[in-house]
Design a protein around this motif. Structure first.
Motif, PDB file in Angstrom:
ATOM      1  N   PHE A   1       0.836  -1.215   0.092  1.00 47.95           N
ATOM      2  CA  PHE A   1      -0.180   0.286  -0.292  1.00 47.95           C
ATOM      3  C   PHE A   1       1.029   1.006   0.000  1.00 47.95           C
ATOM      4  O   PHE A   1       1.956   1.138   0.852  1.00 47.95           O
ATOM      5  CB  PHE A   1      -0.862   0.267   1.171  1.00 47.95           C
ATOM      6  CG  PHE A   1      -1.385  -1.051   1.500  1.00 47.95           C
ATOM      7  CD1 PHE A   1      -2.729  -1.569   1.129  1.00 47.95           C
ATOM      8  CD2 PHE A   1      -1.010  -2.208   2.335  1.00 47.95           C
ATOM      9  CE1 PHE A   1      -3.659  -2.573   1.416  1.00 47.95           C
ATOM     10  CE2 PHE A   1      -1.790  -3.542   2.926  1.00 47.95           C
ATOM     11  CZ  PHE A   1      -3.059  -2.930   1.792  1.00 47.95           C
TER      12      PHE A   1
ATOM     13  N   ILE B   1       0.553   5.087   1.653  1.00 47.64           N
ATOM     14  CA  ILE B   1      -0.753   5.321   2.643  1.00 47.64           C
ATOM     15  C   ILE B   1       0.071   6.949   3.120  1.00 47.64           C
ATOM     16  O   ILE B   1       1.490   7.643   2.770  1.00 47.64           O
ATOM     17  CB  ILE B   1      -1.140   4.455   3.729  1.00 47.64           C
ATOM     18  CG1 ILE B   1       0.348   4.396   4.438  1.00 47.64           C
ATOM     19  CG2 ILE B   1      -1.249   3.300   3.619  1.00 47.64           C
ATOM     20  CD1 ILE B   1       0.549   4.257   6.090  1.00 47.64           C
TER      21      ILE B   1
ATOM     22  N   HIS C   1      -3.186   0.728   8.845  1.00 48.46           N
ATOM     23  CA  HIS C   1      -2.333  -0.503   8.284  1.00 48.46           C
ATOM     24  C   HIS C   1      -1.368  -0.279   8.851  1.00 48.46           C
ATOM     25  O   HIS C   1      -1.071  -2.034   8.346  1.00 48.46           O
ATOM     26  CB  HIS C   1      -1.891   1.388   6.758  1.00 48.46           C
ATOM     27  CG  HIS C   1      -2.930   0.675   6.145  1.00 48.46           C
ATOM     28  ND1 HIS C   1      -3.123   0.577   4.893  1.00 48.46           N
ATOM     29  CD2 HIS C   1      -3.613   2.637   5.870  1.00 48.46           C
ATOM     30  CE1 HIS C   1      -4.159   0.995   4.398  1.00 48.46           C
ATOM     31  NE2 HIS C   1      -4.202   1.980   4.902  1.00 48.46           N
TER      32      HIS C   1
END
Lengths: 327, 330
Positions: free
Chosen positions: A203, A205, A216
């Motif tokens: 990811f 972020i 997360h």
């Protein structure tokens, strides 16, 4: 989502503590108090505190040359960190490490590092140790946007994937490798996509949002504990100061720095949220700022008054001596 | 004092001696595991771990991708965590892809962080076939690095005794096994036989001069000793067994006893461990020397794949004969 008041206050306090530590240490470095200099993490507090607040104190981290924020968030007392910056005997590495080699292995801090990209491999090894010994813990490897262009980082990511290791890779992506903008040197220009190519959840972020980083990391930790293997998180952040203290860089504009400071500062954002939600009063906040300033003042005092290491110990601890007498 | 053990078909090979020592220690310490390439089915390129995966399972003998930096990092991090890994790099030449993990990290953790790094890095070393990328002699580099210990066994007995000691040590150990010795049989010790590092082995006693060496060059030295015996020269042979710690007591005693000493290996001579030994032994024992310590080593050149060129680059038994004759001429 409303923030839990107790967690919010502690998280904010941690970020303030790091900010004050860095700005204080920066000035002390300019005064020659920190042998070898230091790398200031101001602006990147949410990555460190967001990650660490999602971990168990026994979890393992291994990090980079810019690691004061990770180290303080991991729980090392600021007086011990400051003493190590001063290379005093009371520092966490007995003055042998200074700014880049902060560690407390017993408590899961497997070290800052002078070598770009080295931290992910060490954390991966710790994750392997955790798995071999059947423990319920995770390891976190920090790397910068510079480190994601080293081969060793990706070797370690691949190994974590194939062995399904309880590892979380955090790119503390402040967008500049020393003075080189990440886009100039990163093929494909999508670090999370690189991670995804290794077959793990990956990811990008907002690294200036401490709650997003926390969320997360928590999810990644749960996956790791469930035996689902590693997660790769590219947290976008920004450092307000130069790569090293005293840098006079011309590689970015003052407007860019001011924009990040005024619109995306992790402390301003989070404190405003807590105040608007009624979790924190303005008076509480001001008291918190004063309290961390006092704590850092005491840390400086502790470091100043601490003894220097005894130079007669330069051979101590090179090896155990158990394999044969050193001569 | 011991002499070379007569070999029989029943004795294990040099590689099997490694298996034996590792098996015994793995039974006692559940935190020992082996990680490297082609270990589970193939048993390693020199059969050094053959059958161990079948006995202990693939959690304790792990096949790895060809990622030397990650392999050593895996060993380093897990050793810091509390395991005692054996990282099998196959050929020591491949360690060059993990030099940061070995020299910057593993070697320095204890000094900086006061944390033991009980890590064994095993690899095949020495000059044989394979050319420039499979024949580097890097032992001097590792011995030069503070924090590392270096084992260079020349016979099955020492392989087993030294790996057992390494697997009880809290320090990182570079364990180098010479490829030309892999199949050589010899007696091995039992489960309680541990060979301390820094303890040389007198392969053969002599009256006139000494050859100090290690690894496959011990075999060349034994051939040279036979030739010299036919010419009336009785040469002593000292096998160092480890290069760090180095058995300086035995080296000094040998120099003092004979005053005529040859130091030999098959690494390039420039900047090698033989230079360290000759220089230090000369400084300490100058008045005992009949003349300069003579070094025998390889040319400062990459190794060629052509067998004759490769052989020409490293010392032969005859080179050792000539070196001993030189010290006998003082």
């Amino acid at each position: 989502m409303t923030t839990d008041s107790k967690w919010g206050k502690e998280t904010l306090r941690q970020m303030l503590l790091i900010r004050n530590f860095e700005e204080t240490a920066d000035k002390l470095t300019l005064r020659g108090k920190v042998p070898g200099g230091m790398h200031n993490s101001s602006g990147q507090e949410a990555v460190a505190v967001g990650v660490m607040s999602a971990l168990d104190p026994k979890d393992v981290i291994a990090t980079t040359h810019r690691s004061h924020h990770h180290t303080i968030a991991k729980g090392m007392p600021v007086n011990i960190v400051m003493a190590e910056l001063f290379t005093k005997a009371t520092g966490c590495s007995g003055g042998r490490g200074a700014s880049m080699h902060l560690a407390d292995v017993e408590n899961g801090h497997f070290g800052g590092n002078g070598i770009v990209g080295a931290g992910v491999g060490i954390a991966m090894g710790a994750a392997l140790g955790i798995k071999q010994m059947g423990h319920k813990k995770v390891a976190v490897g920090f790397v910068g946007d510079g480190g994601v262009n080293t081969g060793r980082t990706w070797e370690a990511v691949n190994m974590a994937v194939i062995y399904k290791l309880p590892l979380i890779i955090i790119v503390d992506n402040n967008q500049y490798a020393v003075e080189t903008f990440v886009e100039r040197v990163t093929g494909g220009n999508d670090i999370a996509k690189r991670g995804a190519g290794f077959g793990l959840p990956s990811f990008t972020i907002d690294g200036q949002d401490v709650e997003e980083v926390h969320k997360h990391t928590s999810e990644a930790r749960n996956r790791a504990l469930a035996g689902e293997g590693p997660t790769f998180i590219n947290a976008l952040t920004y450092r307000y100061y130069g790569h090293n203290v005293g840098e006079k860089g011309q590689y970015r504009t003052q407007e860019e720095i001011a924009d990040w400071r005024s619109h995306r500062d992790p402390i301003d954002r989070f404190s405003a949220k807590l105040i608007s939600e009624g979790a924190l009063t303005q008076a509480d906040y001001e008291a918190m700022i004063k309290s961390v300033a006092k704590e850092i003042e005491e840390a400086v005092d502790f470091a100043e008054k601490s003894p220097l290491p005894d130079v007669s110990t330069i051979l101590d601890g090179v090896d155990s001596g158990l394999l044969g007498a050193r001569k | 004092m011991s002499t070379t053990t007569p070999t029989t078909q029943q004795n294990p090979t040099y590689s099997e001696a490694f298996q034996s020592g590792v098996r015994e220690e793995m039974k006692l310490n559940p935190n020992i595991f082996i990680l490297g390439t082609d270990l589970v089915e193939r048993g390693g390129h020199f059969a050094q771990v053959k059958g161990i995966a079948q006995e202990f399972g693939v959690d304790r003998v792990k096949d790895s991708p060809i990622s030397e930096a990650a392999m050593v990092a895996a060993g380093l991090g897990s050793a810091m965590y509390g395991c005692h890994p054996i990282i099998d790099l196959n050929f020591i030449d491949f360690s060059l892809g993990a030099m940061d993990e070995i020299i910057n990290q593993a070697a320095k953790i204890r000094f900086m962080f006061n944390r033991p790094v009980p890590l064994v890095i095993r690899a095949t070393s020495g000059v044989a076939l394979g050319g420039a990328h499979h024949c580097n002699s890097l032992e001097s580099l590792f011995a030069h690095t503070a924090g590392l210990s270096v084992a260079v066994p020349s016979r099955a007995y020492d392989v087993k005794g030294l790996i057992k000691t390494a697997l009880r040590s809290p320090d990182p150990v570079i364990f180098l096994m010479h490829k030309k010795l892999s199949g050589v049989r010899g007696e091995i010790g039992d489960e309680n036989t541990f060979i301390p590092f820094g303890s040389a082995h007198r392969v053969k006693s002599g009256k006139d001069a000494a050859i100090i060496s290690y690894g496959y060059t011990i075999v060349s030295a034994q051939k040279a000793a036979q030739t010299l015996a036919e010419q009336g020269i009785d040469v002593e042979i000292i096998d160092l067994r480890t290069l760090y710690p180095l058995d300086t007591d035995t080296i000094n005693a040998t120099v003092q006893k004979f005053g005529r000493v040859v130091v030999a290996d098959e690494a390039p001579m420039f900047g090698s461990i033989t230079a360290e030994i000759a220089a230090t032994a000369s400084e300490v024992n100058f008045r005992h020397l009949k003349g300069p310590i003579v070094r025998v080593g390889a040319a400062r050149a990459p190794l060629s794949a052509n067998p004759q060129m490769s052989e020409a680059a490293i010392p032969s038994a005859n080179d050792l004969v000539e070196a001993v004759k030189k010290v006998m001429s003082y």
